[in-house]
Design a protein around this motif. Sequence first.
Motif, PDB file in Angstrom:
ATOM      1  N   CYS A  20      -3.251 -32.356 -30.098  1.00  0.00           N
ATOM      2  CA  CYS A  20      -2.251 -32.707 -28.967  1.00  0.00           C
ATOM      3  C   CYS A  20      -2.539 -31.419 -27.897  1.00  0.00           C
ATOM      4  CB  CYS A  20      -0.848 -32.337 -29.871  1.00  0.00           C
ATOM      5  SG  CYS A  20       0.253 -32.189 -28.560  1.00  0.00           S
ATOM      6  N   PHE A  21      -2.739 -30.242 -28.432  1.00  0.00           N
ATOM      7  CA  PHE A  21      -2.998 -28.994 -27.553  1.00  0.00           C
ATOM      8  C   PHE A  21      -4.127 -29.147 -26.739  1.00  0.00           C
ATOM      9  CE2 PHE A  21      -4.591 -24.736 -26.916  1.00  0.00           C
ATOM     10  CZ  PHE A  21      -3.780 -24.028 -26.147  1.00  0.00           C
ATOM     11  N   LYS A  22      -5.278 -29.674 -27.327  1.00  0.00           N
ATOM     12  CA  LYS A  22      -6.497 -29.828 -26.171  1.00  0.00           C
ATOM     13  C   LYS A  22      -6.224 -30.824 -25.368  1.00  0.00           C
ATOM     14  CE  LYS A  22      -9.633 -28.602 -30.027  1.00  0.00           C
ATOM     15  NZ  LYS A  22     -10.722 -29.099 -30.925  1.00  0.00           N
ATOM     16  N   ALA A  23      -5.530 -31.783 -25.766  1.00  0.00           N
ATOM     17  CA  ALA A  23      -5.100 -32.831 -24.670  1.00  0.00           C
ATOM     18  C   ALA A  23      -4.167 -32.552 -23.690  1.00  0.00           C
ATOM     19  CB  ALA A  23      -4.647 -34.082 -25.430  1.00  0.00           C
ATOM     20  N   ARG A  24      -3.286 -31.882 -24.066  1.00  0.00           N
ATOM     21  CA  ARG A  24      -2.245 -31.398 -23.070  1.00  0.00           C
ATOM     22  C   ARG A  24      -2.838 -30.251 -21.988  1.00  0.00           C
ATOM     23  NH1 ARG A  24       1.505 -34.433 -21.664  1.00  0.00           N
ATOM     24  NH2 ARG A  24       2.665 -32.664 -21.104  1.00  0.00           N
ATOM     25  N   VAL A  25      -3.766 -29.454 -22.727  1.00  0.00           N
ATOM     26  CA  VAL A  25      -4.479 -28.386 -21.672  1.00  0.00           C
ATOM     27  C   VAL A  25      -5.267 -29.031 -20.897  1.00  0.00           C
ATOM     28  CG1 VAL A  25      -6.050 -26.672 -21.677  1.00  0.00           C
ATOM     29  CG2 VAL A  25      -4.366 -26.464 -23.281  1.00  0.00           C
ATOM     30  N   TYR A  26      -5.972 -30.161 -21.349  1.00  0.00           N
ATOM     31  CA  TYR A  26      -6.973 -30.951 -20.460  1.00  0.00           C
ATOM     32  C   TYR A  26      -6.134 -31.426 -19.170  1.00  0.00           C
ATOM     33  CZ  TYR A  26     -10.027 -34.612 -18.573  1.00  0.00           C
ATOM     34  OH  TYR A  26     -10.793 -35.425 -18.048  1.00  0.00           O
ATOM     35  N   GLU A  27      -4.978 -32.445 -19.722  1.00  0.00           N
ATOM     36  CA  GLU A  27      -4.094 -32.966 -18.551  1.00  0.00           C
ATOM     37  C   GLU A  27      -3.498 -31.901 -17.718  1.00  0.00           C
ATOM     38  OE1 GLU A  27      -1.020 -34.856 -21.077  1.00  0.00           O
ATOM     39  OE2 GLU A  27      -2.518 -36.189 -21.858  1.00  0.00           O
ATOM     40  N   ARG A  28      -3.055 -30.696 -18.061  1.00  0.00           N
ATOM     41  CA  ARG A  28      -2.503 -29.872 -17.177  1.00  0.00           C
ATOM     42  C   ARG A  28      -3.474 -29.141 -16.322  1.00  0.00           C
ATOM     43  NH1 ARG A  28       2.817 -28.057 -17.872  1.00  0.00           N
ATOM     44  NH2 ARG A  28       3.783 -29.055 -19.714  1.00  0.00           N
ATOM     45  N   LYS A  29      -4.616 -29.078 -16.736  1.00  0.00           N
ATOM     46  CA  LYS A  29      -5.799 -28.543 -15.913  1.00  0.00           C
ATOM     47  C   LYS A  29      -6.125 -29.712 -14.837  1.00  0.00           C
ATOM     48  CE  LYS A  29      -7.988 -25.257 -18.630  1.00  0.00           C
ATOM     49  NZ  LYS A  29      -9.104 -24.565 -19.320  1.00  0.00           N
ATOM     50  N   LEU A  30      -5.952 -30.886 -15.054  1.00  0.00           N
ATOM     51  CA  LEU A  30      -6.182 -32.027 -14.177  1.00  0.00           C
ATOM     52  C   LEU A  30      -4.880 -32.099 -13.162  1.00  0.00           C
ATOM     53  CD1 LEU A  30      -7.590 -34.973 -16.292  1.00  0.00           C
ATOM     54  CD2 LEU A  30      -8.912 -33.522 -14.624  1.00  0.00           C
ATOM     55  N   ASP A  31      -3.949 -31.766 -13.491  1.00  0.00           N
ATOM     56  CA  ASP A  31      -2.621 -31.577 -12.792  1.00  0.00           C
ATOM     57  C   ASP A  31      -2.762 -30.822 -11.668  1.00  0.00           C
ATOM     58  OD1 ASP A  31      -1.573 -34.030 -14.024  1.00  0.00           O
ATOM     59  OD2 ASP A  31      -0.441 -32.747 -15.095  1.00  0.00           O
ATOM     60  N   TYR A  32      -3.311 -29.527 -12.029  1.00  0.00           N
ATOM     61  CA  TYR A  32      -3.482 -28.206 -11.030  1.00  0.00           C
ATOM     62  C   TYR A  32      -4.756 -28.295 -10.374  1.00  0.00           C
ATOM     63  CZ  TYR A  32       1.022 -27.257 -13.025  1.00  0.00           C
ATOM     64  OH  TYR A  32       2.290 -26.978 -13.804  1.00  0.00           O
ATOM     65  N   SER A  33      -5.547 -28.979 -10.625  1.00  0.00           N
ATOM     66  CA  SER A  33      -7.088 -28.964 -10.067  1.00  0.00           C
ATOM     67  C   SER A  33      -6.895 -29.887  -8.664  1.00  0.00           C
ATOM     68  CB  SER A  33      -8.121 -29.427 -10.950  1.00  0.00           C
ATOM     69  OG  SER A  33      -7.876 -30.801 -11.128  1.00  0.00           O
ATOM     70  N   LEU A  34      -7.993 -29.597  -7.881  1.00  0.00           N
ATOM     71  CA  LEU A  34      -7.985 -30.236  -6.473  1.00  0.00           C
ATOM     72  C   LEU A  34      -8.752 -31.527  -6.896  1.00  0.00           C
ATOM     73  CD1 LEU A  34      -9.149 -27.569  -4.047  1.00  0.00           C
ATOM     74  CD2 LEU A  34      -6.980 -28.417  -3.883  1.00  0.00           C
ATOM     75  N   PRO A  35      -8.335 -32.477  -6.025  1.00  0.00           N
ATOM     76  CA  PRO A  35      -9.121 -33.838  -5.976  1.00  0.00           C
ATOM     77  C   PRO A  35     -10.658 -33.490  -5.849  1.00  0.00           C
ATOM     78  CG  PRO A  35      -7.022 -34.105  -4.857  1.00  0.00           C
ATOM     79  CD  PRO A  35      -7.296 -32.627  -5.016  1.00  0.00           C
ATOM     80  N   PRO A  36     -11.528 -34.511  -6.460  1.00  0.00           N
ATOM     81  CA  PRO A  36     -12.887 -34.340  -6.394  1.00  0.00           C
ATOM     82  C   PRO A  36     -13.085 -34.595  -4.902  1.00  0.00           C
ATOM     83  CG  PRO A  36     -12.408 -35.936  -7.910  1.00  0.00           C
ATOM     84  CD  PRO A  36     -11.204 -35.479  -7.534  1.00  0.00           C
ATOM     85  N   GLY A  37     -14.108 -33.456  -4.284  1.00  0.00           N
ATOM     86  CA  GLY A  37     -14.585 -33.518  -2.938  1.00  0.00           C
ATOM     87  C   GLY A  37     -13.572 -32.961  -2.077  1.00  0.00           C
ATOM     88  N   ASP A  38     -12.338 -32.677  -2.452  1.00  0.00           N
ATOM     89  CA  ASP A  38     -11.356 -31.859  -1.503  1.00  0.00           C
ATOM     90  C   ASP A  38     -11.652 -30.488  -1.526  1.00  0.00           C
ATOM     91  OD1 ASP A  38      -9.090 -31.773   0.000  1.00  0.00           O
ATOM     92  OD2 ASP A  38      -7.580 -32.073  -1.589  1.00  0.00           O
ATOM     93  N   GLN A  39     -11.410 -30.199  -0.257  1.00  0.00           N
ATOM     94  CA  GLN A  39     -11.488 -28.525   0.028  1.00  0.00           C
ATOM     95  C   GLN A  39     -10.255 -28.074   0.512  1.00  0.00           C
ATOM     96  OE1 GLN A  39     -14.264 -26.900  -0.215  1.00  0.00           O
ATOM     97  NE2 GLN A  39     -15.447 -28.793  -0.745  1.00  0.00           N
ATOM     98  N   PRO A  40      -9.836 -26.632   0.074  1.00  0.00           N
ATOM     99  CA  PRO A  40      -8.869 -26.247   0.570  1.00  0.00           C
ATOM    100  C   PRO A  40      -8.851 -25.896   2.023  1.00  0.00           C
ATOM    101  CG  PRO A  40      -9.894 -24.574  -0.742  1.00  0.00           C
ATOM    102  CD  PRO A  40     -10.787 -26.146  -0.890  1.00  0.00           C
ATOM    103  N   SER A  41      -7.376 -26.185   2.452  1.00  0.00           N
ATOM    104  CA  SER A  41      -7.589 -26.087   4.015  1.00  0.00           C
ATOM    105  C   SER A  41      -7.196 -24.305   4.420  1.00  0.00           C
ATOM    106  CB  SER A  41      -6.355 -26.919   4.658  1.00  0.00           C
ATOM    107  OG  SER A  41      -5.235 -26.772   3.936  1.00  0.00           O
ATOM    108  N   PRO A  42      -7.618 -23.954   5.409  1.00  0.00           N
ATOM    109  CA  PRO A  42      -7.408 -22.404   5.765  1.00  0.00           C
ATOM    110  C   PRO A  42      -5.941 -22.347   6.280  1.00  0.00           C
ATOM    111  CG  PRO A  42      -8.562 -23.885   7.545  1.00  0.00           C
ATOM    112  CD  PRO A  42      -8.760 -24.774   6.226  1.00  0.00           C
ATOM    113  N   SER A  43      -5.481 -21.220   6.113  1.00  0.00           N
ATOM    114  CA  SER A  43      -4.060 -20.997   6.308  1.00  0.00           C
ATOM    115  C   SER A  43      -3.860 -20.798   7.824  1.00  0.00           C
ATOM    116  CB  SER A  43      -3.709 -19.641   5.451  1.00  0.00           C
ATOM    117  OG  SER A  43      -2.542 -19.031   6.051  1.00  0.00           O
ATOM    118  N   VAL A  44      -2.710 -21.336   8.146  1.00  0.00           N
ATOM    119  CA  VAL A  44      -2.384 -21.331   9.515  1.00  0.00           C
ATOM    120  C   VAL A  44      -1.916 -19.779   9.993  1.00  0.00           C
ATOM    121  CG1 VAL A  44      -0.722 -22.146  11.239  1.00  0.00           C
ATOM    122  CG2 VAL A  44      -1.483 -23.549   9.327  1.00  0.00           C
ATOM    123  N   ILE A  45      -1.678 -18.961   9.401  1.00  0.00           N
ATOM    124  CA  ILE A  45      -1.107 -17.747   9.453  1.00  0.00           C
ATOM    125  C   ILE A  45      -2.423 -16.780   9.930  1.00  0.00           C
ATOM    126  CG2 ILE A  45      -0.308 -15.475   8.427  1.00  0.00           C
ATOM    127  CD1 ILE A  45       0.992 -17.267   6.224  1.00  0.00           C
TER     128      ILE A  45
END
Length: 74
Positions: free
Chosen positions: A49-74
């Motif tokens: 359960c622990f391994k599966a939940r860690v994997y799921e949460r890491k997927l939740d917080y990761s960027l989609p494949p090929g997506d680049q973070p956008s630069p800040s407007v500030i």
Amino acid sequence: MNLPIFRPLALLASIAAISLAGCGSIESAAQDDCTSIGWQIGSKGYNDCFKARVYERKLDYSLPPGDQPSPSVI
């Protein structure tokens, strides 16, 4: 010392400390998930359960494949 200058800084530091204290790690959240449904820490079911939940949460917080973070407007 000029006390009115330090008052906003102290308030800002307090708010930052409280907000960071509320943040848990992915591992602690996964542990809470697995123990809340009744798994005993150290059992095979808990470990799975622990391994599966860690994997799921890491997927939740990761960027989609090929997506680049956008630069800040500030």
